[in-house]
Design a protein around this motif. Structure first.
Motif, mmCIF file in Angstrom:
data_model
loop_
_atom_site.group_PDB
_atom_site.id
_atom_site.type_symbol
_atom_site.label_atom_id
_atom_site.label_comp_id
_atom_site.label_asym_id
_atom_site.label_seq_id
_atom_site.Cartn_x
_atom_site.Cartn_y
_atom_site.Cartn_z
ATOM 1 N N ILE A 45 -21.306 97.749 94.031
ATOM 2 C CA ILE A 45 -22.320 97.284 94.983
ATOM 3 C C ILE A 45 -23.475 98.289 94.974
ATOM 4 O O ILE A 45 -23.259 99.481 95.221
ATOM 5 C CB ILE A 45 -21.731 97.151 96.399
ATOM 6 C CG1 ILE A 45 -20.586 96.131 96.403
ATOM 7 C CG2 ILE A 45 -22.819 96.751 97.401
ATOM 8 C CD1 ILE A 45 -19.856 96.012 97.726
ATOM 9 N N ALA A 50 -25.329 97.903 100.016
ATOM 10 C CA ALA A 50 -24.292 98.464 100.891
ATOM 11 C C ALA A 50 -24.904 98.965 102.202
ATOM 12 O O ALA A 50 -24.372 98.696 103.293
ATOM 13 C CB ALA A 50 -23.548 99.589 100.176
ATOM 14 N N ASN A 53 -26.065 95.988 104.362
ATOM 15 C CA ASN A 53 -24.942 95.298 104.999
ATOM 16 C C ASN A 53 -24.378 96.109 106.158
ATOM 17 O O ASN A 53 -24.074 95.561 107.225
ATOM 18 C CB ASN A 53 -23.862 94.969 103.971
ATOM 19 C CG ASN A 53 -24.264 93.809 103.089
ATOM 20 O OD1 ASN A 53 -25.161 93.037 103.422
ATOM 21 N ND2 ASN A 53 -23.611 93.678 101.945
ATOM 22 N N GLY A 104 -22.659 85.814 97.950
ATOM 23 C CA GLY A 104 -22.399 86.480 96.682
ATOM 24 C C GLY A 104 -22.446 85.485 95.543
ATOM 25 O O GLY A 104 -22.707 84.289 95.743
ATOM 26 N N GLU A 116 -20.214 89.378 92.389
ATOM 27 C CA GLU A 116 -21.352 90.209 92.776
ATOM 28 C C GLU A 116 -21.556 90.023 94.275
ATOM 29 O O GLU A 116 -21.879 88.925 94.728
ATOM 30 C CB GLU A 116 -22.590 89.752 92.005
ATOM 31 C CG GLU A 116 -23.858 90.479 92.353
ATOM 32 C CD GLU A 116 -25.041 89.892 91.600
ATOM 33 O OE1 GLU A 116 -25.833 89.156 92.235
ATOM 34 O OE2 GLU A 116 -25.163 90.148 90.390
ATOM 35 N N ILE A 117 -21.332 91.089 95.043
ATOM 36 C CA ILE A 117 -21.484 91.042 96.494
ATOM 37 C C ILE A 117 -22.967 90.982 96.835
ATOM 38 O O ILE A 117 -23.776 91.744 96.304
ATOM 39 C CB ILE A 117 -20.855 92.293 97.148
ATOM 40 C CG1 ILE A 117 -19.349 92.351 96.887
ATOM 41 C CG2 ILE A 117 -21.178 92.359 98.637
ATOM 42 C CD1 ILE A 117 -18.525 91.313 97.588
#
Length: 123
Positions: A45, A50, A53, A104, A116-117
């Protein structure tokens, strides 16, 4: 349930993707939005994703919890031509199913998937 390649309609998230997605959300519920311990089939990520989020969840003001089985009743995937876009409903301690979702992309190559986040947000 297998992944369905349908450009016109959303479908439930494939059964074999669910444990991978669940492991990611389990990490997020422990405030590990960067997946400090890599998870097989999940791409690293990016730091900006990150941090975004982590910030979005903090701003939302609730604590994420591990995904219950019922999340799969409302979460979905749609084939976009060369990947599936996924939207996963997230749950919090106080709300149960929250307004937050995780998006994602799932790519498949030679029978292997790569997740893929994307962002966690309120649609």
């Amino acid at each position: 349930m297998d992944a369905i390649k349908d450009l016109e309609n959303e479908h439930p998230i494939a059964s074999h993707w669910r444990p991978i997605i669940k492991r990611a959300v389990d990490a997020f519920s422990q405030n590990d939005f960067g997946l400090s311990t890599p998870i097989e089939n999940i791409q690293p990520i990016p730091v900006d994703i990150a941090l975004a989020n982590k910030s979005y969840v903090a701003d939302y003001g609730e604590v994420l919890i591990n995904l219950p089985e019922e999340t799969w009743e409302t979460s979905c995937a749609q084939w976009m031509g060369d990947y599936w876009q996924i939207i996963v409903d997230l749950f919090t301690e106080n709300e149960g199913r929250s307004d937050l979702v995780l998006n994602g992309r799932v790519m498949e190559k030679n029978g292997n998937i790569s997740l893929e986040i994307g962002l966690i947000y309120v649609p």
